[in-house]
Motif scaffolding. Structure first.
Motif, PDB file in Angstrom:
ATOM      1  N   THR A 184       0.812  -1.231   0.000  1.00 36.73           N
ATOM      2  CA  THR A 184       0.000   0.000   0.000  1.00 36.73           C
ATOM      3  C   THR A 184       0.842   1.277   0.000  1.00 36.73           C
ATOM      4  O   THR A 184       0.289   2.361   0.194  1.00 36.73           O
ATOM      5  CB  THR A 184      -0.906   0.031   1.243  1.00 36.73           C
ATOM      6  N   ASN A 185       2.170   1.125  -0.224  1.00 36.64           N
ATOM      7  CA  ASN A 185       3.074   2.272  -0.124  1.00 36.64           C
ATOM      8  C   ASN A 185       2.919   2.931   1.243  1.00 36.64           C
ATOM      9  O   ASN A 185       2.682   4.126   1.361  1.00 36.64           O
ATOM     10  CB  ASN A 185       2.808   3.280  -1.253  1.00 36.64           C
ATOM     11  N   ASN A 186       3.058   2.094   2.262  1.00 39.47           N
ATOM     12  CA  ASN A 186       2.953   2.521   3.659  1.00 39.47           C
ATOM     13  C   ASN A 186       1.577   3.139   3.955  1.00 39.47           C
ATOM     14  O   ASN A 186       1.471   4.168   4.614  1.00 39.47           O
ATOM     15  CB  ASN A 186       4.071   3.493   4.022  1.00 39.47           C
ATOM     16  N   PHE A 187       0.542   2.476   3.460  1.00 47.30           N
ATOM     17  CA  PHE A 187      -0.845   2.909   3.646  1.00 47.30           C
ATOM     18  C   PHE A 187      -1.042   4.364   3.207  1.00 47.30           C
ATOM     19  O   PHE A 187      -1.556   5.205   3.941  1.00 47.30           O
ATOM     20  CB  PHE A 187      -1.295   2.695   5.091  1.00 47.30           C
ATOM     21  N   ASP A 188      -0.621   4.591   1.989  1.00 47.12           N
ATOM     22  CA  ASP A 188      -0.790   5.898   1.354  1.00 47.12           C
ATOM     23  C   ASP A 188      -2.276   6.250   1.292  1.00 47.12           C
ATOM     24  O   ASP A 188      -3.090   5.479   0.786  1.00 47.12           O
ATOM     25  CB  ASP A 188      -0.214   5.826  -0.064  1.00 47.12           C
ATOM     26  N   ARG A 189      -2.630   7.423   1.823  1.00 52.26           N
ATOM     27  CA  ARG A 189      -4.041   7.825   1.891  1.00 52.26           C
ATOM     28  C   ARG A 189      -4.679   7.933   0.508  1.00 52.26           C
ATOM     29  O   ARG A 189      -5.892   7.786   0.378  1.00 52.26           O
ATOM     30  CB  ARG A 189      -4.170   9.174   2.607  1.00 52.26           C
TER      31      ARG A 189
END
Length: 359
Positions: free
Chosen positions: A52-57
């Motif tokens: 998630t790309n570091n839980f990209d918003r």
């Protein structure tokens, strides 16, 4: 040295969370699957962060007060990741367990695995490339102009989605020795995959009816304004007909582009948080009156229920007759008396006839 201490502390916390969450999930799976738990893949925190790309918003595609849904990619495969926001462990593990049990059905979002290393578990599902139905079903109007965040659904797509979700609910009610009642049937809990196939999600408040019993009682009232069954409201009795009522409301919104409360001009109603303080008004006794008048006054009345942005053809056309039959089915599903409502097997059969125009 300081970094090593932090890493060691982090690893111990993850190990503790994995053990505690794993024990809870194992118990829930055993209870849900008659002692034969379904194996579920385990993901690490790092794997989901990379996915998630570091839980990209910017990767969030649907939110609720209790969770966020992210688009992700793992090992060359698109996935959907459900990140719970609240420590409601019984609901979380119920969601995971029932999702695992239902994942063989084509119209249920397939559970792939979960991460138990975090304090609050994270679930991993197949991709829901076309997002939530909630973003597609409702037709809104601003300053007289129709506005759509995404391309509006075609009429045939709406009928197909109705039939697919009815089939998933029917399976939930009939495929197991103890029928399972979903209790949260609504557009926000239906996703669409890359092919436009409807997928039912969120089994957090699902409950099983004991073998040999006709109902189960639960003091915790679950549901959403406009979708919750009045009889369940009044008695706390849960039967499969609770889902039938919710599906009727769901079908009305799907076919008309408007929420049920808006259809009947009910705008002064409480939020979900005010259920207990305002039951009388939210049970919406008026809901049967429009159905009666539609039946009595003929096809001219049907048009008032449909948002003008949904073009259903001229009176007498095939699509117009499909609309009439679909709304008639929806009104039967939301009858106040649960005994009058059909079961979901019959609802599914009727929708299949409507979709094929076998009236």
């Amino acid at each position: 040295m300081l970094r090593k201490k932090r890493d060691k502390k982090r690893d111990k916390e993850r190990e503790r969370a994995f053990y505690e969450n794993g024990s809870r999930l194992h118990e829930k799976l055993i209870a849900s699957c008659n002692g034969r738990p379904i194996p579920i893949r385990s993901y690490s925190c790092e794997e989901l962060q990379r996915a998630t790309n570091n839980f990209d918003r910017s990767r969030i595609f649907h939110t609720d007060e209790s969770y966020e849904w992210y688009n992700g990619s793992f090992e060359g495969r698109m996935i959907s990741i459900k990140k719970y926001l609240k420590h409601r462990f019984d609901e979380i593990f119920t969601d995971i367990a029932v999702s695992a049990k239902m994942s063989t059905h084509n119209n249920v979002l397939k559970l792939i695995g979960c991460c138990l290393e975090t304090e609050i578990p994270i679930s991993v599902y197949e991709s829901a490339a076309n997002g939530s139905l909630e973003d597609r079903v409702k037709v809104t109007s601003h300053d007289g102009a129709q506005q759509h965040e995404r391309e509006p659904l075609s009429w045939q797509s709406r009928l197909k989605i109705a039939r697919e979700i009815a089939h998933a609910i029917s399976y939930l009610h009939t495929a197991f020795s103890r029928p399972i009642v979903h209790r949260l049937i609504q557009p926000g809990n239906v996703f669409l995959d890359q092919h436009g196939v409807a997928k039912l999600t969120d089994f957090s408040f699902s409950i099983s009816i004991p073998e040999g019993e006709t109902h189960v009682e639960d003091d915790v009232l679950c549901g959403t304004v406009g979708f919750i069954c009045p009889h369940y409201f009044a008695t706390n009795y849960i039967t499969e007909k609770v889902d039938v009522y919710s599906f009727g409301s769901f079908l009305l919104q799907l076919l008309t582009g408007q929420e049920k409360l808006e259809l009947f001009g009910i705008t002064d109603y409480s939020s979900d948080d005010d259920f207990e303080n305002d039951r009388k008004r939210i049970t919406i006794d008026e809901v049967e009156d429009p159905a009666f008048h539609v039946e009595e006054e003929g096809s001219a009345v049907w048009q008032q229920f449909v948002n003008p942005a949904i073009h259903v053809g001229e009176e007498g056309s095939v699509v117009w007759q499909q609309l009439q039959a679909g709304l008639r089915l929806a009104f039967i599903c939301i009858k106040k008396d649960p005994e009058i409502r059909p079961d979901m097997v019959d609802v599914t059969k009727e929708l299949r006839k409507i979709e094929r125009f076998i009236l």
